[in-house]
Design a protein around this motif. Structure first.
Motif, PDB file in Angstrom:
ATOM      1  N   PRO A 177      -0.529  14.125  -1.529  1.00 59.56           N
ATOM      2  CA  PRO A 177       0.399  13.290  -0.755  1.00 59.56           C
ATOM      3  C   PRO A 177       0.154  11.795  -1.006  1.00 59.56           C
ATOM      4  O   PRO A 177      -0.966  11.389  -1.332  1.00 59.56           O
ATOM      5  CB  PRO A 177       0.078  13.665   0.705  1.00 59.56           C
ATOM      6  N   TRP A 178       1.197  10.998  -0.812  1.00 61.45           N
ATOM      7  CA  TRP A 178       1.093   9.566  -1.064  1.00 61.45           C
ATOM      8  C   TRP A 178      -0.007   8.908  -0.252  1.00 61.45           C
ATOM      9  O   TRP A 178      -0.705   7.999  -0.734  1.00 61.45           O
ATOM     10  CB  TRP A 178       2.433   8.878  -0.762  1.00 61.45           C
ATOM     11  N   TRP A 179      -0.177   9.375   1.008  1.00 57.75           N
ATOM     12  CA  TRP A 179      -1.126   8.711   1.894  1.00 57.75           C
ATOM     13  C   TRP A 179      -2.573   8.909   1.459  1.00 57.75           C
ATOM     14  O   TRP A 179      -3.448   8.096   1.793  1.00 57.75           O
ATOM     15  CB  TRP A 179      -0.923   9.144   3.342  1.00 57.75           C
ATOM     16  N   VAL A 180      -2.858   9.982   0.721  1.00 54.82           N
ATOM     17  CA  VAL A 180      -4.212  10.179   0.203  1.00 54.82           C
ATOM     18  C   VAL A 180      -4.566   9.047  -0.760  1.00 54.82           C
ATOM     19  O   VAL A 180      -5.638   8.446  -0.686  1.00 54.82           O
ATOM     20  CB  VAL A 180      -4.339  11.543  -0.514  1.00 54.82           C
ATOM     21  N   TRP A 181      -3.621   8.727  -1.647  1.00 55.44           N
ATOM     22  CA  TRP A 181      -3.852   7.655  -2.611  1.00 55.44           C
ATOM     23  C   TRP A 181      -3.913   6.296  -1.918  1.00 55.44           C
ATOM     24  O   TRP A 181      -4.696   5.423  -2.320  1.00 55.44           O
ATOM     25  CB  TRP A 181      -2.765   7.668  -3.673  1.00 55.44           C
ATOM     26  N   SER A 182      -3.114   6.117  -0.880  1.00 54.67           N
ATOM     27  CA  SER A 182      -3.158   4.859  -0.121  1.00 54.67           C
ATOM     28  C   SER A 182      -4.502   4.682   0.560  1.00 54.67           C
ATOM     29  O   SER A 182      -5.077   3.580   0.556  1.00 54.67           O
ATOM     30  CB  SER A 182      -2.029   4.815   0.912  1.00 54.67           C
ATOM     31  N   PHE A 183      -5.032   5.758   1.135  1.00 50.35           N
ATOM     32  CA  PHE A 183      -6.345   5.675   1.786  1.00 50.35           C
ATOM     33  C   PHE A 183      -7.452   5.395   0.764  1.00 50.35           C
ATOM     34  O   PHE A 183      -8.399   4.655   1.055  1.00 50.35           O
ATOM     35  CB  PHE A 183      -6.654   6.971   2.545  1.00 50.35           C
ATOM     36  N   ILE A 184      -7.339   5.993  -0.414  1.00 53.06           N
ATOM     37  CA  ILE A 184      -8.316   5.723  -1.467  1.00 53.06           C
ATOM     38  C   ILE A 184      -8.274   4.242  -1.849  1.00 53.06           C
ATOM     39  O   ILE A 184      -9.318   3.588  -2.016  1.00 53.06           O
ATOM     40  CB  ILE A 184      -8.046   6.607  -2.703  1.00 53.06           C
ATOM     41  N   ALA A 185      -7.056   3.704  -1.958  1.00 52.85           N
ATOM     42  CA  ALA A 185      -6.910   2.286  -2.284  1.00 52.85           C
ATOM     43  C   ALA A 185      -7.485   1.407  -1.181  1.00 52.85           C
ATOM     44  O   ALA A 185      -8.152   0.402  -1.462  1.00 52.85           O
ATOM     45  CB  ALA A 185      -5.430   1.952  -2.496  1.00 52.85           C
ATOM     46  N   MET A 219       0.836  -1.209   0.000  1.00 50.59           N
ATOM     47  CA  MET A 219       0.000   0.000   0.000  1.00 50.59           C
ATOM     48  C   MET A 219       0.870   1.258   0.000  1.00 50.59           C
ATOM     49  O   MET A 219       0.516   2.271  -0.618  1.00 50.59           O
ATOM     50  CB  MET A 219      -0.920   0.017   1.223  1.00 50.59           C
ATOM     51  N   GLY A 220       1.998   1.206   0.703  1.00 50.63           N
ATOM     52  CA  GLY A 220       2.899   2.354   0.730  1.00 50.63           C
ATOM     53  C   GLY A 220       3.491   2.626  -0.642  1.00 50.63           C
ATOM     54  O   GLY A 220       3.515   3.770  -1.112  1.00 50.63           O
ATOM     55  N   LEU A 221       3.968   1.560  -1.306  1.00 52.26           N
ATOM     56  CA  LEU A 221       4.530   1.715  -2.641  1.00 52.26           C
ATOM     57  C   LEU A 221       3.450   2.144  -3.628  1.00 52.26           C
ATOM     58  O   LEU A 221       3.704   2.963  -4.519  1.00 52.26           O
ATOM     59  CB  LEU A 221       5.172   0.406  -3.088  1.00 52.26           C
ATOM     60  N   LEU A 222       2.246   1.603  -3.475  1.00 53.45           N
ATOM     61  CA  LEU A 222       1.130   1.988  -4.341  1.00 53.45           C
ATOM     62  C   LEU A 222       0.822   3.476  -4.202  1.00 53.45           C
ATOM     63  O   LEU A 222       0.626   4.178  -5.200  1.00 53.45           O
ATOM     64  CB  LEU A 222      -0.109   1.154  -4.008  1.00 53.45           C
ATOM     65  N   GLY A 223       0.793   3.970  -2.959  1.00 59.48           N
ATOM     66  CA  GLY A 223       0.531   5.386  -2.734  1.00 59.48           C
ATOM     67  C   GLY A 223       1.586   6.266  -3.374  1.00 59.48           C
ATOM     68  O   GLY A 223       1.270   7.281  -4.020  1.00 59.48           O
ATOM     69  N   ALA A 224       2.857   5.869  -3.213  1.00 62.31           N
ATOM     70  CA  ALA A 224       3.953   6.655  -3.778  1.00 62.31           C
ATOM     71  C   ALA A 224       3.923   6.631  -5.297  1.00 62.31           C
ATOM     72  O   ALA A 224       4.104   7.665  -5.959  1.00 62.31           O
ATOM     73  CB  ALA A 224       5.286   6.113  -3.263  1.00 62.31           C
ATOM     74  N   ALA A 225       3.688   5.452  -5.885  1.00 64.93           N
ATOM     75  CA  ALA A 225       3.655   5.332  -7.340  1.00 64.93           C
ATOM     76  C   ALA A 225       2.479   6.092  -7.942  1.00 64.93           C
ATOM     77  O   ALA A 225       2.610   6.758  -8.976  1.00 64.93           O
ATOM     78  CB  ALA A 225       3.583   3.857  -7.739  1.00 64.93           C
TER      79      ALA A 225
END
Length: 446
Positions: free
Chosen positions: A135-143, A116-122
């Motif tokens: 921010p990366w964590w926004v995308w991680s939370f969406i995932a 999930m961390g790598l997914l957020g960053a990518a």
């Protein structure tokens, strides 16, 4: 905790919902083919054994097929979504089963949350290029939210989505493979990557660890035993298909990557790159054009999403079985009245993922250097341990049940050999392998 209990009729997963193809794509998704090819393979070549990495994939594929022999033999007698836990409990006793269940829950949780961390960053990097800078964590939370919805519902919905994503990953890489094959690569096609001198060059122990990590997820076929159509046939076929499909795909692609760059030019080319994970995209630009490279960039993100969804399904079923077997509170081991999914376990995993991601975000820790690197290292070690335990459990189970109609080669000799081989992989240059994974994580974050 002396034995694995049978499933209560009123509390069961959705039966007859997954065929060989669906299960195969579910577990291949966890292996994240494009992520392994674009990230793990060039890094394994650089820090491992260069062009010999293709030959290493061949060796690891054979080793995992040895493991699969006893694994699928056991699946014909133990049809339980607990997989590693159920095998350990039946073969080695309740205490070993309980310990394995804990390792499984921790390992797959760590893998899913770490990715999930790598997914957020990518994803943040991809959308930043399109003018959406979050921010990366926004995308991680969406995932997390999307995966939570899919994990809560019927498993065949996840299977259909994962099938589409994985097929797209295979297609873009196969297009590049065919382009390199057609042109003959940099200096003509060569079998040198499969020579013993190439395989043992550099740091073969690191190469083995990278290859092994690229397969993680294939072993999850057995957790879908209760949801499979004719599981005694479906699970063995899906397991062998998964190993062979992943192994041949990785091996051929690694060979063509080496040929595309030139066997003698491969390492200098990788060493010259600031970020070796761009190596595949460079080959794509050279042999297939920039449009394919752009497609790969998008599918790299979808590959990571497919991986986290597949690992979520694995974690949810381990948590569910642990509740059903009373290793955890019984309220966890229930299924949804409509979807027949492990909905409570799914929610628990989603909440846990959100908490960990939130903690790393608050502390300002890097999603790749910290979240991805730390957690996936733990997960890889855990899966290797469980594979060794499962192979030993197979031997002990069939020794205690000689009346089963399975031959000694499948139930004792090959699983025993698998224990030795997996133990070797676990011990092989652990400190160097750990350093390699940390550097790989660093390069992926650039």
């Amino acid at each position: 905790m002396s034995a694995v209990s049978e499933q209560a009729p009123a509390n069961r997963l959705r039966k007859n919902s997954l065929g060989v193809g669906a299960i195969t794509f579910m577990v291949i998704s966890a292996a994240a083919p494009l992520t392994a090819v674009a990230g793990g393979t060039p890094l394994g070549m650089l820090m491992g054994n260069g062009a010999g990495f293709a030959g290493t994939y061949l060796i690891v594929t054979v080793l995992l097929l040895l493991f699969a022999v006893g694994y699928v033999a056991m699946s014909r007698h133990v049809g339980n979504a607990g997989a590693f836990y159920a095998y350990a409990a039946r073969g080695l006793g309740g205490f070993a089963g309980g310990a394995t269940a804990i390792i499984a829950i921790l390992s797959y949780n760590a893998m899913q949350i770490g990715v999930m961390g790598l997914l957020g960053a990518a994803t943040a990097g991809l959308f930043a290029g399109w003018g959406i800078d979050l921010p990366w964590w926004v995308w991680s939370f969406i995932a997390v939210a999307i995966v939570a919805v899919l994990g809560y519902r019927q498993v065949d919905l996840s299977a259909k989505i994962l099938t589409v994503l994985v097929l797209c990953e295979y297609i873009v890489v196969l297009v590049l493979d065919l382009a390199i094959l057609k042109t003959g690569g940099d200096s003509g096609l060569s079998a040198a990557p499969f020579s013993w001198s190439q395989i043992v060059s550099g740091s073969p122990a690191i190469a083995i660890l990278f290859c092994f990590a690229a397969f993680i997820g294939f072993e999850a076929t057995t957790i879908y035993a209760e949801e499979a159509r004719d599981p005694k046939v479906t699970i063995p076929r899906a397991t062998y298909f998964s190993v062979l499909l992943i192994g041949v795909f990785y091996m051929v692609t690694a060979w063509l990557m080496a040929v595309g760059a030139g066997v003698d030019k491969l390492l200098p080319a990788l060493q010259a790159l600031q970020d070796p994970t761009t190596f595949l995209f460079g080959l794509s630009d050279r042999y297939a054009g920039t449009m394919l490279s752009h497609a790969m960039g998008i599918l790299f993100v979808s590959s990571l999403f497919a991986g986290v969804l597949a690992f979520h399904n694995a974690v949810a079923r381990y948590i569910y079985v642990s509740g059903r077997e009373k290793l955890l509170p019984e309220a966890i081991g229930v299924t949804h009245s409509v979807h027949q999914s492990p909905h409570v376990a799914s929610v628990i995993q989603s909440v846990l993922a959100a908490i960990v991601i939130g903690l790393f975000a608050i502390l300002g820790l890097d999603p790749v250097l910290a979240l991805f690197s730390w957690l996936t290292n733990v997960a890889t070690l855990g899966v290797i341990v469980m594979m060794a335990v499962a192979s030993l459990a197979v031997v002990m189970y069939f020794r205690a049940n000689p009346s089963t109609q399975e031959n000694t080669l499948k139930t004792t000799i090959v699983p025993g050999l698998a224990v030795v081989c997996v133990k070797f992989c676990k011990m092989g240059d652990h400190e160097t392998g750990h350093a390699a994974w940390r550097r790989a994580s660093f390069l992926c974050s650039r």
